[in-house]
Design a protein around this motif. Structure first.
Motif, PDB file in Angstrom:
ATOM      1  N   SER A  25       0.728  -1.200   0.249  1.00 50.96           N
ATOM      2  CA  SER A  25       0.110  -0.100   0.067  1.00 50.96           C
ATOM      3  C   SER A  25       0.803   1.298  -0.020  1.00 50.96           C
ATOM      4  N   GLY A  26       1.938   1.243   0.713  1.00 51.55           N
ATOM      5  CA  GLY A  26       2.878   2.361   0.624  1.00 51.55           C
ATOM      6  C   GLY A  26       3.402   2.689  -0.475  1.00 51.55           C
ATOM      7  N   PHE A  27       3.763   1.653  -1.413  1.00 47.65           N
ATOM      8  CA  PHE A  27       4.503   1.731  -2.735  1.00 47.65           C
ATOM      9  C   PHE A  27       3.342   2.026  -3.803  1.00 47.65           C
ATOM     10  N   MET A  28       2.304   1.667  -3.652  1.00 47.44           N
ATOM     11  CA  MET A  28       1.273   1.708  -4.699  1.00 47.44           C
ATOM     12  C   MET A  28       0.586   3.285  -4.440  1.00 47.44           C
ATOM     13  N   SER A  29       0.340   3.721  -3.272  1.00 47.09           N
ATOM     14  CA  SER A  29      -0.099   4.947  -2.847  1.00 47.09           C
ATOM     15  C   SER A  29       0.850   6.085  -3.191  1.00 47.09           C
ATOM     16  N   PHE A  30       2.007   5.901  -2.987  1.00 49.45           N
ATOM     17  CA  PHE A  30       2.957   6.546  -3.362  1.00 49.45           C
ATOM     18  C   PHE A  30       3.080   6.814  -4.980  1.00 49.45           C
ATOM     19  N   LEU A  31       3.071   5.903  -5.607  1.00 50.72           N
ATOM     20  CA  LEU A  31       3.030   6.215  -7.286  1.00 50.72           C
ATOM     21  C   LEU A  31       2.034   6.942  -7.630  1.00 50.72           C
ATOM     22  N   VAL A  32       0.601   6.149  -7.092  1.00 50.87           N
ATOM     23  CA  VAL A  32      -0.553   6.788  -7.732  1.00 50.87           C
ATOM     24  C   VAL A  32      -0.749   8.503  -7.249  1.00 50.87           C
ATOM     25  N   ILE A  55       7.226  18.626  -4.320  1.00 47.49           N
ATOM     26  CA  ILE A  55       7.458  17.350  -3.221  1.00 47.49           C
ATOM     27  C   ILE A  55       6.600  17.399  -2.062  1.00 47.49           C
ATOM     28  N   SER A  56       6.494  18.807  -1.382  1.00 47.02           N
ATOM     29  CA  SER A  56       5.776  18.728  -0.226  1.00 47.02           C
ATOM     30  C   SER A  56       4.182  18.419  -0.532  1.00 47.02           C
ATOM     31  N   SER A  57       3.691  18.817  -1.663  1.00 48.83           N
ATOM     32  CA  SER A  57       2.353  18.838  -2.052  1.00 48.83           C
ATOM     33  C   SER A  57       2.156  17.021  -2.239  1.00 48.83           C
ATOM     34  N   SER A  58       3.151  16.554  -3.026  1.00 47.55           N
ATOM     35  CA  SER A  58       3.104  15.043  -3.115  1.00 47.55           C
ATOM     36  C   SER A  58       3.242  14.276  -1.975  1.00 47.55           C
ATOM     37  N   ILE A  59       3.970  14.554  -0.996  1.00 52.98           N
ATOM     38  CA  ILE A  59       4.266  13.968   0.173  1.00 52.98           C
ATOM     39  C   ILE A  59       3.014  14.065   0.969  1.00 52.98           C
ATOM     40  N   GLY A  60       2.463  15.178   1.280  1.00 49.38           N
ATOM     41  CA  GLY A  60       1.127  15.396   1.824  1.00 49.38           C
ATOM     42  C   GLY A  60       0.020  14.562   1.529  1.00 49.38           C
ATOM     43  N   ALA A  61      -0.041  14.437  -0.046  1.00 43.14           N
ATOM     44  CA  ALA A  61      -1.117  13.584  -0.854  1.00 43.14           C
ATOM     45  C   ALA A  61      -0.787  12.147  -0.565  1.00 43.14           C
ATOM     46  N   LEU A 111       0.870  10.571   2.045  1.00 37.29           N
ATOM     47  CA  LEU A 111       0.450  10.253   3.312  1.00 37.29           C
ATOM     48  C   LEU A 111      -0.928  10.001   3.710  1.00 37.29           C
ATOM     49  N   PHE A 112      -1.601  10.967   3.147  1.00 29.20           N
ATOM     50  CA  PHE A 112      -3.405  10.795   3.296  1.00 29.20           C
ATOM     51  C   PHE A 112      -3.645   9.452   2.464  1.00 29.20           C
ATOM     52  N   SER A 113      -3.269   9.392   1.237  1.00 27.50           N
ATOM     53  CA  SER A 113      -3.449   8.193   0.578  1.00 27.50           C
ATOM     54  C   SER A 113      -3.167   6.918   1.138  1.00 27.50           C
ATOM     55  N   TRP A 114      -2.081   6.887   1.791  1.00 29.29           N
ATOM     56  CA  TRP A 114      -1.411   5.675   2.443  1.00 29.29           C
ATOM     57  C   TRP A 114      -2.347   5.231   3.523  1.00 29.29           C
ATOM     58  N   ALA A 115      -2.786   6.196   4.317  1.00 29.20           N
ATOM     59  CA  ALA A 115      -3.859   6.203   5.430  1.00 29.20           C
ATOM     60  C   ALA A 115      -5.072   5.580   5.028  1.00 29.20           C
ATOM     61  N   VAL A 116      -5.297   5.796   3.782  1.00 30.00           N
ATOM     62  CA  VAL A 116      -6.813   5.206   3.381  1.00 30.00           C
ATOM     63  C   VAL A 116      -6.251   3.762   2.582  1.00 30.00           C
ATOM     64  N   ALA A 117      -5.158   3.652   1.999  1.00 30.33           N
ATOM     65  CA  ALA A 117      -4.754   2.649   0.992  1.00 30.33           C
ATOM     66  C   ALA A 117      -4.395   1.262   2.200  1.00 30.33           C
ATOM     67  N   PHE A 118      -3.828   1.642   3.295  1.00 32.29           N
ATOM     68  CA  PHE A 118      -3.193   0.288   3.980  1.00 32.29           C
ATOM     69  C   PHE A 118      -4.637  -0.415   4.655  1.00 32.29           C
ATOM     70  N   PRO A 119      -5.508   0.342   5.192  1.00 35.15           N
ATOM     71  CA  PRO A 119      -6.576  -0.459   5.793  1.00 35.15           C
ATOM     72  C   PRO A 119      -7.542  -1.102   4.553  1.00 35.15           C
ATOM     73  N   THR A 120      -7.463  -0.408   3.644  1.00 34.36           N
ATOM     74  CA  THR A 120      -8.167  -0.948   2.235  1.00 34.36           C
ATOM     75  C   THR A 120      -7.649  -2.128   1.960  1.00 34.36           C
ATOM     76  N   VAL A 121      -6.364  -2.431   1.869  1.00 31.70           N
ATOM     77  CA  VAL A 121      -5.782  -3.536   1.297  1.00 31.70           C
ATOM     78  C   VAL A 121      -5.942  -4.687   2.198  1.00 31.70           C
ATOM     79  N   LEU A 122      -5.962  -4.329   3.549  1.00 33.98           N
ATOM     80  CA  LEU A 122      -6.159  -5.421   4.692  1.00 33.98           C
ATOM     81  C   LEU A 122      -7.537  -6.056   4.548  1.00 33.98           C
ATOM     82  N   VAL A 123      -8.350  -5.174   4.220  1.00 40.87           N
ATOM     83  CA  VAL A 123      -9.859  -5.673   3.958  1.00 40.87           C
ATOM     84  C   VAL A 123     -10.012  -6.252   2.561  1.00 40.87           C
TER      85      VAL A 123
END
Length: 75
Positions: free
Chosen positions: A16-23, A39-45, A47-59
């Protein structure tokens, strides 16, 4: 070392970290372009995406495994 029983969670965390970073990086480039502060805009986006992606991947991962098992022949 992480115990083997946590392998599926670690896999989901890394994937989820790799995929959310790329997307999120692609979406940020398409939205604002390669501008100052990208870079700061991308990192902010990301981190938010990863917070959604990780639990989504687990489900979604176990559901996806079952669908794939039904669609592919078993030996």
């Amino acid at each position: 070392m992480i115990p083997p029983r946590f392998a599926p969670i670690l896999f989901g965390f890394i994937l989820s970290g790799f995929m959310s970073f790329l997307v999120s990086a692609i979406a940020t480039v398409r939205t604002v372009g390669l501008v100052e502060g990208f870079i700061s805009s991308s990192i902010g986006a990301w981190l938010f995406s990863w917070a959604v992606a990780f639990p989504t991947v687990l489900v979604v991962a176990p559901i996806t495994r079952r669908i794939v098992a039904r669609l592919t022949p078993q030996r």
